[in-house]
Design a protein around this motif. Structure first.
Motif, PDB file in Angstrom:
ATOM      1  N   HIS A  46       0.925  -1.033   0.035  1.00 13.78           N
ATOM      2  CA  HIS A  46      -0.045  -0.081   0.030  1.00 13.78           C
ATOM      3  C   HIS A  46       0.717   1.233  -0.045  1.00 13.78           C
ATOM      4  CE1 HIS A  46      -3.607  -2.344   0.492  1.00 13.78           C
ATOM      5  NE2 HIS A  46      -2.984  -3.029   1.643  1.00 13.78           N
ATOM      6  N   ALA A  47       2.212   1.374   0.005  1.00 12.68           N
ATOM      7  CA  ALA A  47       3.040   2.457   0.072  1.00 12.68           C
ATOM      8  C   ALA A  47       3.808   2.576  -1.035  1.00 12.68           C
ATOM      9  CB  ALA A  47       3.852   2.533   1.695  1.00 12.68           C
ATOM     10  N   LEU A  48       4.321   1.656  -1.341  1.00  8.78           N
ATOM     11  CA  LEU A  48       5.556   1.580  -2.628  1.00  8.78           C
ATOM     12  C   LEU A  48       4.963   1.963  -3.772  1.00  8.78           C
ATOM     13  CD1 LEU A  48       7.466  -1.699  -2.196  1.00  8.78           C
ATOM     14  CD2 LEU A  48       8.331   0.444  -1.576  1.00  8.78           C
ATOM     15  N   GLN A  49       3.795   2.098  -4.144  1.00  5.25           N
ATOM     16  CA  GLN A  49       3.224   2.176  -5.347  1.00  5.25           C
ATOM     17  C   GLN A  49       3.002   3.813  -5.631  1.00  5.25           C
ATOM     18  OE1 GLN A  49      -0.237  -0.062  -4.737  1.00  5.25           O
ATOM     19  NE2 GLN A  49      -1.592   1.703  -4.847  1.00  5.25           N
ATOM     20  N   PHE A  50       3.174   4.495  -4.439  1.00  2.00           N
ATOM     21  CA  PHE A  50       3.044   5.763  -4.533  1.00  2.00           C
ATOM     22  C   PHE A  50       4.491   6.621  -4.634  1.00  2.00           C
ATOM     23  CE2 PHE A  50      -0.750   4.547  -2.442  1.00  2.00           C
ATOM     24  CZ  PHE A  50      -1.855   5.116  -2.938  1.00  2.00           C
ATOM     25  N   LEU A  51       5.269   5.892  -4.946  1.00  2.00           N
ATOM     26  CA  LEU A  51       6.974   6.660  -4.765  1.00  2.00           C
ATOM     27  C   LEU A  51       7.260   6.771  -6.463  1.00  2.00           C
ATOM     28  CD1 LEU A  51       8.824   4.320  -2.376  1.00  2.00           C
ATOM     29  CD2 LEU A  51       7.692   6.673  -2.242  1.00  2.00           C
ATOM     30  N   PRO A  52       7.961   7.592  -6.789  1.00  2.33           N
ATOM     31  CA  PRO A  52       8.426   7.875  -8.159  1.00  2.33           C
ATOM     32  C   PRO A  52       9.336   6.869  -8.594  1.00  2.33           C
ATOM     33  CG  PRO A  52       9.617   9.202  -6.902  1.00  2.33           C
ATOM     34  CD  PRO A  52       8.549   8.743  -5.788  1.00  2.33           C
ATOM     35  N   ASN A  78      -0.019  -0.468 -11.159  1.00  3.75           N
ATOM     36  CA  ASN A  78      -0.702   0.229  -9.990  1.00  3.75           C
ATOM     37  C   ASN A  78       0.037   1.421  -9.680  1.00  3.75           C
ATOM     38  OD1 ASN A  78      -2.661  -1.584  -9.252  1.00  3.75           O
ATOM     39  ND2 ASN A  78      -1.236  -2.826  -7.880  1.00  3.75           N
ATOM     40  N   GLN A  79       1.623   1.512 -10.120  1.00  7.54           N
ATOM     41  CA  GLN A  79       2.345   2.802  -9.727  1.00  7.54           C
ATOM     42  C   GLN A  79       1.710   4.033 -10.722  1.00  7.54           C
ATOM     43  OE1 GLN A  79       4.644   4.486 -11.730  1.00  7.54           O
ATOM     44  NE2 GLN A  79       5.694   5.689 -10.139  1.00  7.54           N
ATOM     45  N   SER A  80       1.659   3.387 -11.938  1.00  2.00           N
ATOM     46  CA  SER A  80       1.180   4.672 -12.831  1.00  2.00           C
ATOM     47  C   SER A  80      -0.184   5.289 -12.660  1.00  2.00           C
ATOM     48  CB  SER A  80       1.102   3.694 -14.355  1.00  2.00           C
ATOM     49  OG  SER A  80      -0.019   3.077 -14.663  1.00  2.00           O
ATOM     50  N   ASN A  81      -1.123   4.388 -11.993  1.00  2.00           N
ATOM     51  CA  ASN A  81      -2.406   5.040 -11.533  1.00  2.00           C
ATOM     52  C   ASN A  81      -2.277   5.749 -10.071  1.00  2.00           C
ATOM     53  OD1 ASN A  81      -4.750   4.008 -12.998  1.00  2.00           O
ATOM     54  ND2 ASN A  81      -3.337   2.472 -13.296  1.00  2.00           N
ATOM     55  N   SER A  82      -1.089   5.433  -9.417  1.00  2.00           N
ATOM     56  CA  SER A  82      -1.369   5.800  -8.113  1.00  2.00           C
ATOM     57  C   SER A  82      -0.381   7.306  -8.040  1.00  2.00           C
ATOM     58  CB  SER A  82      -0.528   4.985  -6.978  1.00  2.00           C
ATOM     59  OG  SER A  82      -1.384   3.846  -7.112  1.00  2.00           O
ATOM     60  N   PHE A  83       0.844   7.439  -8.716  1.00  2.00           N
ATOM     61  CA  PHE A  83       1.550   8.469  -8.898  1.00  2.00           C
ATOM     62  C   PHE A  83       1.459   9.550 -10.116  1.00  2.00           C
ATOM     63  CE2 PHE A  83       5.645  10.475  -9.640  1.00  2.00           C
ATOM     64  CZ  PHE A  83       6.109  11.238  -8.501  1.00  2.00           C
ATOM     65  N   ARG A  84       1.125  10.747  -9.777  1.00  2.00           N
ATOM     66  CA  ARG A  84       0.745  11.507 -10.948  1.00  2.00           C
ATOM     67  C   ARG A  84       1.454  13.022 -10.781  1.00  2.00           C
ATOM     68  NH1 ARG A  84      -4.141  10.426 -13.450  1.00  2.00           N
ATOM     69  NH2 ARG A  84      -4.717   8.262 -13.109  1.00  2.00           N
ATOM     70  N   ALA A  85       2.476  13.146  -9.741  1.00  2.00           N
ATOM     71  CA  ALA A  85       3.251  14.521  -9.456  1.00  2.00           C
ATOM     72  C   ALA A  85       4.119  14.829 -10.625  1.00  2.00           C
ATOM     73  CB  ALA A  85       3.770  14.278  -8.145  1.00  2.00           C
ATOM     74  N   ILE A  86       3.673  15.860 -10.960  1.00  2.00           N
ATOM     75  CA  ILE A  86       5.052  16.518 -11.997  1.00  2.00           C
ATOM     76  C   ILE A  86       6.304  16.469 -11.154  1.00  2.00           C
ATOM     77  CG2 ILE A  86       5.737  18.662 -12.932  1.00  2.00           C
ATOM     78  CD1 ILE A  86       3.226  17.500 -14.016  1.00  2.00           C
ATOM     79  N   SER A  87       7.282  15.649 -11.790  1.00  2.00           N
ATOM     80  CA  SER A  87       8.593  15.466 -11.559  1.00  2.00           C
ATOM     81  C   SER A  87       9.710  16.320 -11.860  1.00  2.00           C
ATOM     82  CB  SER A  87       8.907  13.869 -11.692  1.00  2.00           C
ATOM     83  OG  SER A  87       8.044  13.101 -11.420  1.00  2.00           O
ATOM     84  N   GLY A  88       9.370  16.955 -13.076  1.00  2.00           N
ATOM     85  CA  GLY A  88      10.288  17.675 -13.778  1.00  2.00           C
ATOM     86  C   GLY A  88      10.040  18.251 -15.082  1.00  2.00           C
ATOM     87  N   PHE A  89      10.671  18.510 -16.230  1.00  2.00           N
ATOM     88  CA  PHE A  89      10.622  19.055 -17.433  1.00  2.00           C
ATOM     89  C   PHE A  89      11.668  18.582 -18.315  1.00  2.00           C
ATOM     90  CE2 PHE A  89       9.358  21.838 -13.940  1.00  2.00           C
ATOM     91  CZ  PHE A  89       7.742  22.197 -14.378  1.00  2.00           C
ATOM     92  N   PHE A  90      11.051  18.240 -19.538  1.00  2.00           N
ATOM     93  CA  PHE A  90      12.250  17.924 -20.396  1.00  2.00           C
ATOM     94  C   PHE A  90      12.332  18.910 -21.426  1.00  2.00           C
ATOM     95  CE2 PHE A  90      11.610  13.179 -19.663  1.00  2.00           C
ATOM     96  CZ  PHE A  90      12.676  12.735 -19.902  1.00  2.00           C
ATOM     97  N   SER A  91      13.490  19.498 -21.690  1.00  2.00           N
ATOM     98  CA  SER A  91      13.698  20.728 -22.451  1.00  2.00           C
ATOM     99  C   SER A  91      14.619  20.611 -23.760  1.00  2.00           C
ATOM    100  CB  SER A  91      14.250  21.629 -21.298  1.00  2.00           C
ATOM    101  OG  SER A  91      14.545  22.869 -22.112  1.00  2.00           O
ATOM    102  N   GLN A  92      14.357  21.207 -24.738  1.00  2.00           N
ATOM    103  CA  GLN A  92      15.465  21.098 -25.727  1.00  2.00           C
ATOM    104  C   GLN A  92      15.132  22.301 -26.765  1.00  2.00           C
ATOM    105  OE1 GLN A  92      13.947  18.035 -28.597  1.00  2.00           O
ATOM    106  NE2 GLN A  92      16.069  17.765 -29.435  1.00  2.00           N
ATOM    107  N   THR A  93      16.440  22.555 -27.114  1.00  2.00           N
ATOM    108  CA  THR A  93      16.672  23.474 -28.250  1.00  2.00           C
ATOM    109  C   THR A  93      17.004  23.042 -29.541  1.00  2.00           C
ATOM    110  OG1 THR A  93      17.135  25.394 -26.688  1.00  2.00           O
ATOM    111  CG2 THR A  93      17.715  25.948 -28.738  1.00  2.00           C
TER     112      THR A  93
END
Length: 372
Positions: A46-52, A78-93
């Motif tokens: 019940h806890a691991l699936q909420f980690l990135p 399960n993890q893809s359904n439980s963890f939805r937080a923005i973790s960062g940004f891909f950037s490119q020029t």
């Protein structure tokens, strides 16, 4: 990160318990072991699936049970359904390789930020809930859908229409507990010969492209990198405060009016802009005000104002621009500096300098284990 540290500490503490229990009676050992096993099961189930994803890769070293669990497709689902937080940004020029800006370098990350695991050099286009869409630079400029955390990717077939050199493409992926397979769509609004826009849709379920019968007839030009998806509708920002909306279920388009950068918060469409020290957030509350009777008091947008803390920004950085709005995260640019503002915690974080940020494409990213 605190959760990860706590979990590892629990594991180490359990080892100490086992050592200390050797000095006690067998009945006490049995009782304490039962308590620990119950707690371990709760954490595992019940806890691991909420980690990135990055934190979970480290957690595989805790014990064999955790390693085998994290590697299973069901856990990734399960993890893809439980963890939805923005973790960062891909950037490119272009023509440079992509890079990744993490909101927490310890907790969030990908093994290959340059995306060199793909079969050719690519340009990043759009993202959705852990999946990233890129476009190749050779041949017919194929689209690739990948998970940067696991380096799993798919090459899509050639579209039926010419999407142009800078396509107005939007990736739509909404994880569902009921759908074990990651089903996604890719929607492109491309210029029509009738002086408007048509819409081509790729479905991962059908594994094919399809051109919608809808044609939006209007002399407007949308911004290719402005597209977002909210509640079954795809939106693109155009000039002069106009917004092109395309309903995926009805396959009907309409014109809305609003100002600012498009974004999605809580599954609903918002726009964001900055005026001096005020962050203005506008929620689309009624998309059909243009069909209501004259002099109606119903407004299309609800406006919310947030006063930014001037001390969090470099002196002389104003005016600020909103680069991106996703979930609870607002990406701001002031001069050559990028900032991240969290709508929940009200905290502002300095992400770094971007001397050529005006020519750079930035997309948000969720550190997910989603399989494709």
């Amino acid at each position: 990160m605190k959760i990860v540290v706590t979990l590892v500490a629990m594991k180490l503490y359990s080892c100490q318990i086992n050592v200390d229990q050797g000095k006690r009676t067998s009945s006490l050992i049995s009782s304490n072991n039962k308590i620990f096993m119950d707690l371990r099961d709760v954490i595992r189930e019940h806890a691991l699936q909420f980690l990135p994803a990055k934190s979970l890769f480290r957690c595989r070293g805790v014990c064999r049970d955790w390693k085998f669990l994290i590697l299973t497709p069901f856990f990734a689902h399960n993890q893809s359904n439980s963890f939805r937080a923005i973790s960062g940004f891909f950037s490119q020029t272009s023509p440079n390789e992509p890079s990744f800006m993490s909101l927490d370098t310890i907790a969030y990350g990908v093994p290959d930020p340059s995306l060199n695991f793909l079969p050719e050099a690519v340009d990043i286009r759009t993202s959705s809930n852990g999946l990233l869409c890129c476009q190749g630079r050779t041949g017919y400029n194929a689209y690739y859908i990948c998970n940067p955390a696991t380096k799993i990717w798919q090459k899509l077939p050639k579209p039926d229409n010419d999407h142009g050199s800078d396509p107005a493409i939007v990736l739509v992926f909404e994880p569902s507990v009921l759908n074990f397979a990651a089903e996604y769509k890719l929607i492109c609004a491309f210029p029509s010969e009738l002086d408007g826009y048509e819409f081509e849709i790729y479905s991962s379920t059908d594994r094919s492209w399809r051109t919608s019968g809808e044609i939006f007839l209007n002399n407007l030009r949308i911004q290719p990198n402005s597209g977002v998806h909210a509640n079954g509708i795809v939106y693109w920002m155009a000039r002069n405060g106009r917004i092109l909306a395309f309903d995926l279920s009805k396959e009907r388009s309409q014109l809305l009016y609003g100002h600012g950068t498009l974004g999605v918060v809580g599954g609903r469409l918002w726009t964001a802009s900055v005026h001096r020290q005020n962050l203005s957030l506008n929620l689309l509350s009624n998309a059909y005000t243009n069909t209501m009777q004259m002099h109606s008091r119903v407004k299309a947008w609800e406006t919310h104002q947030i006063t930014l803390d001037n001390s969090a920004f470099v002196e002389g950085c104003y005016p600020l621009d909103v680069v991106l709005l996703a979930n609870d995260t607002v990406l701001l640019q002031g001069g050559e500096v990028l900032y991240c503002y969290n709508l929940k915690t009200k905290e502002t974080k300095h992400l770094g300098n971007e001397s050529d940020a005006g020519k750079r494409r930035i997309v948000s990213y969720v550190n997910s284990l989603v399989d494709i």
